[in-house]
Write an enzyme that holds these catalytic residues in place. Structure first.
Site, mmCIF file in Angstrom:
data_model
loop_
_atom_site.group_PDB
_atom_site.id
_atom_site.type_symbol
_atom_site.label_atom_id
_atom_site.label_comp_id
_atom_site.label_asym_id
_atom_site.label_seq_id
_atom_site.Cartn_x
_atom_site.Cartn_y
_atom_site.Cartn_z
ATOM 1 N N HIS A 168 -10.399 -4.759 -5.556
ATOM 2 C CA HIS A 168 -10.170 -4.315 -4.178
ATOM 3 C C HIS A 168 -11.203 -4.873 -3.220
ATOM 4 O O HIS A 168 -10.957 -4.989 -2.025
ATOM 5 C CB HIS A 168 -10.087 -2.795 -4.120
ATOM 6 C CG HIS A 168 -8.773 -2.318 -4.636
ATOM 7 N ND1 HIS A 168 -8.583 -1.955 -5.944
ATOM 8 C CD2 HIS A 168 -7.553 -2.262 -4.037
ATOM 9 C CE1 HIS A 168 -7.305 -1.655 -6.121
ATOM 10 N NE2 HIS A 168 -6.665 -1.830 -4.994
ATOM 11 N N GLU A 189 4.316 -1.102 -11.339
ATOM 12 C CA GLU A 189 3.069 -1.796 -11.683
ATOM 13 C C GLU A 189 2.606 -1.469 -13.094
ATOM 14 O O GLU A 189 1.516 -1.842 -13.510
ATOM 15 C CB GLU A 189 1.979 -1.506 -10.648
ATOM 16 C CG GLU A 189 1.779 -0.051 -10.316
ATOM 17 C CD GLU A 189 0.765 0.179 -9.186
ATOM 18 O OE1 GLU A 189 0.013 -0.731 -8.835
ATOM 19 O OE2 GLU A 189 0.739 1.310 -8.673
ATOM 20 N N ASP A 216 -1.658 -4.863 -10.622
ATOM 21 C CA ASP A 216 -1.745 -4.029 -11.820
ATOM 22 C C ASP A 216 -0.731 -4.433 -12.872
ATOM 23 O O ASP A 216 -1.021 -4.413 -14.061
ATOM 24 C CB ASP A 216 -1.569 -2.548 -11.454
ATOM 25 C CG ASP A 216 -2.866 -1.964 -10.925
ATOM 26 O OD1 ASP A 216 -3.916 -2.195 -11.553
ATOM 27 O OD2 ASP A 216 -2.842 -1.294 -9.882
ATOM 28 N N CYS A 245 4.170 -6.121 -3.199
ATOM 29 C CA CYS A 245 2.985 -5.937 -2.357
ATOM 30 C C CYS A 245 1.710 -6.312 -3.091
ATOM 31 O O CYS A 245 0.615 -6.116 -2.577
ATOM 32 C CB CYS A 245 2.911 -4.514 -1.820
ATOM 33 S SG CYS A 245 2.753 -3.278 -3.109
HETATM 34 C C1 PEP Z 1 -0.960 -3.735 -7.070
HETATM 35 O O1 PEP Z 1 -1.357 -3.181 -8.089
HETATM 36 O O2 PEP Z 1 -0.408 -4.849 -7.068
HETATM 37 C C2 PEP Z 1 -1.149 -3.103 -5.756
HETATM 38 C C3 PEP Z 1 -0.626 -3.626 -4.663
HETATM 39 O O3 PEP Z 1 -1.904 -1.986 -5.689
HETATM 40 P P1 PEP Z 1 -3.505 -2.009 -5.760
HETATM 41 O O4 PEP Z 1 -3.955 -3.443 -5.605
HETATM 42 O O5 PEP Z 1 -4.025 -1.160 -4.642
HETATM 43 O O6 PEP Z 1 -3.789 -1.451 -7.108
HETATM 44 MG MG MG Z 2 -1.959 -1.106 -8.098
#
Ligand code: PEP
Ligand code: MG
Length: 593
Positions: free
Chosen positions: A201, A443, A467, A514
């Protein structure tokens, strides 16, 4: 961390993970994330007044520093972060902290450092014994104030991100998402770290904020002292130390070329994301902080495809109240009218904590009590959030999405709680959109395998490849040592994506992506071929993805996908796709010089 000034040979090149594109040229600033240690010693009665005075002076100095940072943050228009500083200022006035420490100096003849350490320990014990896991985590604010006091007592300078008052390239062992959200491009022109993977993140936030970054450099903190002249090439993952005049000039030109190219792409931001055969793909923004909204709009985002609501919960002493949340969601929703905003319910856990706090102190947080599992356990916290999201739906188009769903029972449990929240609001006469679409993130491999069953339960899917890839391939997304195994084009991932899209199509629901895979123009054509209706990404990536979409037909994507699915390894697929995309779109893929 006072590193000796060593002679670094000119143009020394370190290679890490390319976390956020762009070029930064400047001086490093080391941020020491190591803990300060307090030395406890007995003092004589004569020393008591001077030790009390030293402690009170450290409190005064800490307050002055925090107030100074507060006005600087305010002046930079980062008002949403002020509550962190206010919390810290309040802690500095706490009687248990002030009287407790001076009493230990006076009555037990402890030096100021030792007395402070004991008082802080008492605070920490109180926090550790709190039942509510979330509140327990808020110990980090006490730790942060304690660290500041201790540094001031020891006469050492402060180094938190908010204190930096000039343009620098930050060097740190690790950078938590909570640290990263305090960065702004006006001061932090780039950053580099020892740890981290491309879809951590921290990397995601850096991209959203447009700050060039190279992470996973392993030993940068021990090799590069503060004040070193460096160049960060976040596009290629290079860090050049002590650049020669020639290298410096070369990178200045690259930086200019990069900025020109960005400006050119931005100038086309209002063109529709439509293929040559009239197929519309919604390109939306992933947003963590309200401060990113103007950027999302500037890059032409047609709404928000992922609002990572957990960032509202970081860096604060208590969870945001229902009203705090309504205000935050409403501002995003209203800014995006007439486009929708997809609010994801709390996804705490995994890597979304400061390094010193850990939601359940688990040995394996990526597979532990995180995301929707945590929410379903902390039902009060969850219901408050659901009420707030429902209330925000009265002000625009809101879609609600649950993270880390592993099976049908979980989504039903979420919907039951949502029904309770709805019933409460109806009884209280509070407005909300009764037709607010409900979706889930796909995910976890189990969710991909039962996508047909899940599709009957919801209005949309959004694939979280960050994920999904991590769990499908068993590769920690934040670990630089296994970054080479993190392969979006692994045949298993392509097959999973195909199964998810088919299930969505058969059930007649929409399917988006996403995860970071949506942001890379290398994949745009095959994502079109797979049939994604929506791609949501860090806003600065929208123009390049759109450029590809506007030059292709869906059928071409389908054909290419069929060919790629016949190949057996990720590297073969990668080579084929790379060659095809570079041949067809040299302008998009050409390096900026
Ligand atoms: C993902 O896992 O692709 C996602 C968009 O969520 P995060 O990156 O916040 O885990
Ligand atoms: Mg995720």
């Amino acid at each position: 961390m006072a590193l000796e000034k060593i002679d670094i040979p000119q143009d020394t090149l370190l290679v890490g993970v390319a976390a956020s594109p762009g070029i930064a040229l400047g001086q490093t600033y080391s941020v020491d994330r190591a803990r300060m240690s307090a030395v406890e010693r007995r003092i004589s009665a004569d020393e008591v007044p001077e030790q009390i005075q030293a402690f009170m002076e450290a409190v005064r100095l800490s307050r002055a520093q925090l107030e100074e940072v507060r006005s600087a943050v305010n002046a930079r228009g980062l008002a949403e972060h002020l509550y962190i500083l206010d919390t810290h200022l309040l802690i500095l006035e706490d009687q248990m902290l002030l009287n407790g420490t001076t009493a230990l100096i006076r009555d037990e003849f402890l030096n100021a450092e030792g007395a402070l350490k004991r008082t802080l320990k008492k605070f920490q014990d109180v926090f550790n014994s709190i039942e509510d896991e979330y509140l327990r985590e808020r110990r980090s604010d006490i730790d942060s104030v304690g660290e500041r006091l201790l540094r001031n007592l020891k006469g050492q300078s402060q180094q938190p991100i908010l204190d930096i008052d000039r343009q620098v390239i930050v060097v740190a062992h690790d950078m938590s998402p909570a640290d990263t959200m305090l960065m702004d491009k006006a001061r932090i022109i780039g950053f580099v770290t020892d740890l981290g993977g491309r879809t951590s993140h921290t990397a995601i936030l850096a991209r959203s904020l447009g700050i060039p970054a190279v992470i996973g450099l392993e030993t940068v903190t021990t090799r590069v002292p503060s004040g070193t002249q460096v160049i960060v090439d976040g596009t290629l993952g290079y860090l050049v130390l002590n650049p020669s005049a020639e290298t410096y000039r070369e990178y200045e030109e690259k930086q200019q070329a990069y900025e020109n190219r960005e400006a050119e792409l931005l100038s086309r931001n209002s063109l529709p994301a439509e293929t040559l055969d009239g197929c519309r793909v919604r390109l939306r923004g992933n947003v963590e902080l309200a401060a990113e909204l103007p950027l999302a709009l500037r890059y032409g985002a047609e709404g928000v495809g992922l609002f990572r609501s957990e960032f509202l919960y970081l860096n604060r002493a208590v969870p945001p109240s229902e009203t705090d949340q309504v205000v935050a969601y409403r501002s995003v929703v209203e800014a995006m009218v007439p486009h929708p905003v997809t609010i994801r319910s709390l996804d705490l856990g995994g890597d979304k904590f400061a390094p010193e706090i850990n939601v359940a102190d688990e040995p394996n947080p990526a597979m532990g009590l995180r995301a929707v599992r945590f929410s379903l356990k902390e039902r009060r916290l969850f219901k408050t959030q659901l009420r707030a999201i429902l209330r925000a739906s009265a002000f625009g188009q809101v879609r609600l999405m649950f993270p880390m769903i592993s099976g049908v029972a979980e989504i039903r449990a979420c919907k039951d709680l949502l029904a309770e929240a709805r019933a409460e609001l109806v009884a209280e006469g509070i407005d909300f959109d009764p037709h607010m679409p409900i979706g889930i993130m796909i995910e976890i491999p189990s969710a991909a395998l039962i996508a047909d069953l899940l599709a009957r339960e919801v209005d949309f899917f959004s694939v979280g490849t960050n994920d999904l890839i991590q769990y499908c391939l068993a590769v920690d997304r934040s670990n630089e040592h296994v970054a080479y195994l993190y392969e979006p084009l692994h045949p298993a991932i392509l097959r999973a994506l195909q199964a998810i899209c088919r299930a969505a199509r058969q059930a007649g629901i929409s399917v988006g992506m996403c995860g970071e895979m949506a942001a890379d123009p290398l994949y745009t054509l095959i994502l079109l071929g797979l049939g994604f209706d929506e791609l949501s990404m860090n806003p600065p990536s929208i123009p390049r993805v759109k450029e590809i979409l506007r030059l292709v037909r869906r059928e071409e994507g389908e054909l290419l996908l069929t060919e790629l699915l016949s190949l057996a390894t990720a590297s073969e697929i990668n080579r084929r796709l790379d060659a095809e995309m570079n041949r067809r779109f040299p302008e998009v893929f050409k390096p900026f010089l």
